[in-house]
Scaffold this motif. Structure first.
Motif, short mmCIF file in Angstrom:
data_model
loop_
_atom_site.label_atom_id
_atom_site.label_comp_id
_atom_site.label_asym_id
_atom_site.label_seq_id
_atom_site.Cartn_x
_atom_site.Cartn_y
_atom_site.Cartn_z
N LEU A 297 0.81 -1.21 0.00
CA LEU A 297 0.00 0.00 0.00
C LEU A 297 0.84 1.26 0.00
N ALA A 298 2.03 1.18 0.56
CA ALA A 298 2.89 2.37 0.66
C ALA A 298 3.86 2.47 -0.52
N ARG A 299 3.58 1.78 -1.60
CA ARG A 299 4.52 1.79 -2.72
C ARG A 299 4.61 3.16 -3.39
N PRO A 300 3.50 3.82 -3.77
CA PRO A 300 3.64 5.16 -4.36
C PRO A 300 3.98 6.22 -3.33
N ALA A 301 3.44 6.11 -2.13
CA ALA A 301 3.67 7.08 -1.05
C ALA A 301 3.22 6.44 0.25
N PRO A 302 3.71 6.92 1.40
CA PRO A 302 3.26 6.36 2.68
C PRO A 302 1.75 6.54 2.88
N VAL A 303 1.14 5.58 3.56
CA VAL A 303 -0.29 5.66 3.81
C VAL A 303 -0.63 6.87 4.67
N SER A 304 0.27 7.25 5.57
CA SER A 304 0.03 8.39 6.45
C SER A 304 0.33 9.73 5.79
N ASP A 305 0.62 9.73 4.50
CA ASP A 305 0.90 10.99 3.81
C ASP A 305 -0.31 11.92 3.86
N VAL A 314 -6.48 8.83 7.30
CA VAL A 314 -6.91 9.58 8.49
C VAL A 314 -6.56 8.83 9.76
N MET A 315 -6.82 7.53 9.78
CA MET A 315 -6.51 6.74 10.98
C MET A 315 -5.01 6.65 11.22
N ALA A 316 -4.23 6.53 10.16
CA ALA A 316 -2.78 6.47 10.33
C ALA A 316 -2.24 7.76 10.93
N ARG A 317 -2.77 8.88 10.49
CA ARG A 317 -2.31 10.17 11.05
C ARG A 317 -2.81 10.37 12.47
N LEU A 318 -4.02 9.91 12.77
CA LEU A 318 -4.54 10.06 14.13
C LEU A 318 -3.77 9.21 15.13
N TYR A 319 -3.41 7.99 14.72
CA TYR A 319 -2.65 7.11 15.62
C TYR A 319 -1.16 7.41 15.60
N GLY A 320 -0.70 8.20 14.62
CA GLY A 320 0.72 8.51 14.52
C GLY A 320 1.57 7.37 14.02
N PHE A 321 0.98 6.46 13.23
CA PHE A 321 1.69 5.31 12.70
C PHE A 321 1.87 5.48 11.19
N PRO A 322 2.82 4.77 10.58
CA PRO A 322 2.93 4.81 9.11
C PRO A 322 1.72 4.19 8.42
N ALA A 323 1.05 3.26 9.08
CA ALA A 323 -0.14 2.61 8.54
C ALA A 323 -1.19 2.52 9.64
N PRO A 324 -2.46 2.44 9.30
CA PRO A 324 -3.51 2.39 10.33
C PRO A 324 -3.57 1.02 10.98
N PRO A 325 -4.14 0.94 12.18
CA PRO A 325 -4.41 -0.38 12.78
C PRO A 325 -5.36 -1.18 11.88
N VAL A 326 -4.93 -2.36 11.52
CA VAL A 326 -5.65 -3.10 10.48
C VAL A 326 -7.07 -3.44 10.90
N GLY A 368 -11.03 2.82 0.51
CA GLY A 368 -9.81 2.29 -0.07
C GLY A 368 -8.59 2.66 0.76
N PRO A 369 -7.48 2.00 0.52
CA PRO A 369 -6.28 2.28 1.31
C PRO A 369 -5.65 3.62 1.01
N VAL A 370 -5.63 4.03 -0.26
CA VAL A 370 -4.99 5.28 -0.66
C VAL A 370 -5.94 6.03 -1.59
N THR A 371 -6.26 7.28 -1.24
CA THR A 371 -7.13 8.11 -2.04
C THR A 371 -6.53 9.51 -2.11
N THR A 372 -5.90 9.80 -3.22
CA THR A 372 -5.36 11.13 -3.44
C THR A 372 -6.38 12.00 -4.16
N ALA A 373 -5.99 13.23 -4.50
CA ALA A 373 -6.92 14.12 -5.18
C ALA A 373 -7.34 13.58 -6.54
#
Length: 478
Positions: A297-305, A314-326, A368-373
């Motif tokens: 999932l983090a291949r193009p960019a980190p999930v917490s980007d 959103v969950m990854a940034r709230l928890y402060g992790f590179p990826a959200p709790p699964v 989805g796992p990654v949703t950019t603009a």
């Protein structure tokens, strides 16, 4: 007569001038988008494809600037391979023009009925809506980064035409069947049985096919015309989109949930054939994609980007992790998918297939796992639906005051949403405003009354007695 000719010539010159100005403005916007975003995604894909053609692995390339790698399925990679023969800027322009044509097609499909409903000319209305969509951040990002999301968007929207035509044929077939089969005693049981059978089946067997052939053959059409008019090709666009993007698989699930089985089977068959064809051409890359690369999932960019405005980001940034709790992400994601599919099925039942597809697209974007603009394109038809629903409620004097107030709320939401899509301030990303907007729309997006309800025959005014009398008998004392 000379005065009329002068007026016609001046009108033609004015139209030509407007077209020329529109072309120049569009070219300027595309140029600004390419300069601002720098075709960064297309540059990574170009280098990965060139390395693959040189003998390296397709997914072995990593950008020296940000360690980003190719993150597109093999089918989409093969489609974009001829672009590597051109310079990056020329390939970006070609992909941008193709995306612009796809945007016009999507706008024609989704905004054309809105113009006709409000008594407007379809051509100017569609061009104005496409121009407004071109200014939005999802379209600018897709064009500037060199991403093919607009093409996938057009493939999914093209199936709306086929589903509309298929629904129209089913409706006519059912109406003809109800007119031909009338019960002498009571018409209600036959209508109920036929309505239930219509809702259970995707099409009405041989009667639907025979009536469809007769209607089209009377117009002098051939086999291709009959297939196009009958909408039996619906599902091909969804199948191609599924082969090009795995997240489009939820549209196949939606077709199954709404019991549009023929379109769902067509989509599955199309995706399977494309995948098998790619497997024959590039077996190693296909196994690598479906085996490992698709799950990175983090291949193009980190999930917490910060640009990732999905629930996972959103969950990854709230928890402060590179990826959200699964488990937490999976639980909330399944809940949002269930809500989105239920509301999409309700919109389909009411006849608003555009709103149903939009709800599915918004559900994919938020769950989805990654949703950019560039992957938030379904926000554009959501704004159109909000504006159309608001105008319907505000312009109707027969509706109650509370309903007209709801129309004002819809118009306000549409205006605010479009302003956010145009400006996209940094503070909105920090406050996760796009993600919250996606969640809100999945739960509150209205749908409009579409095609007329299924034809039913009213029951006879005199119902039979609860206790039947003997044949030929009479009631004493009557």
């Amino acid at each position: 007569m000379p005065a009329i000719r002068n007026i016609a010539l001046s009108a033609a010159r004015m139209r030509s001038g407007l077209v020329a100005v529109g072309v120049l403005v569009t070219a300027a916007i595309i140029t600004l988008c390419l300069r601002r975003y720098g075709l960064s995604t297309l540059a990574v894909e170009h280098e990965a494809i060139r390395g693959w053609l040189a003998g390296d692995g397709l997914y072995a390339y990593r950008s020296p600037e940000n360690e980003a790698g190719a993150a597109q399925p093999p089918a989409l990679t093969l489609l974009l391979t001829p672009l590597t023969l051109l310079p990056l800027v020329a390939a970006g322009w070609l992909l941008a023009l193709a995306g612009l044509a796809a945007l016009l097609l999507v706008t024609l499909i989704m905004a054309g009925p809105v113009a006709r409903r409000h008594g407007r000319r379809r051509g100017p209305f569609v061009l104005a809506a496409a121009a407004l969509a071109l200014l939005a951040e999802p379209v600018r990002a897709a064009v500037g980064l060199g991403r093919p999301e607009l093409l996938i968007f057009a493939l999914l929207a093209a199936d709306l035409v086929g589903l509309r035509r298929a629904a129209r044929v089913r409706h006519r077939s059912l109406a003809a069947l109800l007119r031909s089969r009338r019960s002498p005693r009571g018409r209600a049981p036959i209508a109920v049985r036929l309505t239930r059978a219509f809702r259970r089946a995707d099409y009405i067997g041989d009667l639907s096919q025979s009536s469809k052939r007769s209607e089209v053959d009377q117009t002098g059409g051939g086999t291709l015309r009959r297939i196009w008019a009958g909408g039996s090709w619906a599902g091909i666009g969804t199948g191609l989109a599924t082969a090009f993007s795995a997240t489009a698989l939820l549209f196949v699930v939606y077709l199954l949930v709404t019991r549009q089985r023929r379109a769902a089977l067509t989509a599955v068959a199309t995706a399977t054939m494309v995948t098998l064809g790619v497997l024959v051409v590039a077996p190693a890359e296909t196994f690598a994609w479906y085996g490992t690369t698709m799950w990175e999932l983090a291949r193009p960019a980190p999930v917490s980007d910060l640009d990732n405005q999905s629930l996972a980001g959103v969950m990854a940034r709230l928890y402060g992790f590179p990826a959200p709790p699964v488990l937490v992400w999976f639980s909330f994601g399944i809940l949002l998918v269930a809500v989105g599919l239920i509301r999409a099925r309700s919109a389909h039942t009411e006849g608003d297939e555009v709103a149903a597809f939009t709800l599915v697209g918004l559900t994919i974007a938020v769950a989805g796992p990654v949703t950019t603009a560039a992957e938030s394109l379904w926000l554009l038809p959501a704004v159109l639906i909000l504006a159309d629903a608001g105008l319907r409620r505000r312009l109707s004097s027969r509706l109650p005051r509370a309903t007209r107030r709801a129309g004002t709320a819809y118009l306000t939401m549409a205006a605010a949403g479009y302003l956010i899509l145009i400006t996209t301030p940094v503070w909105s990303l920090r406050w996760n405003l796009p993600a919250l907007t996606l969640i809100l729309l999945v739960n509150t997006l209205p749908w409009r009354q579409g095609s007329p309800a299924l034809p039913t025959i009213r029951p006879a005014p005199h119902r039979p007695a609860a206790i039947p009398l003997p044949r030929g008998g009479t009631v004493r004392g009557s």
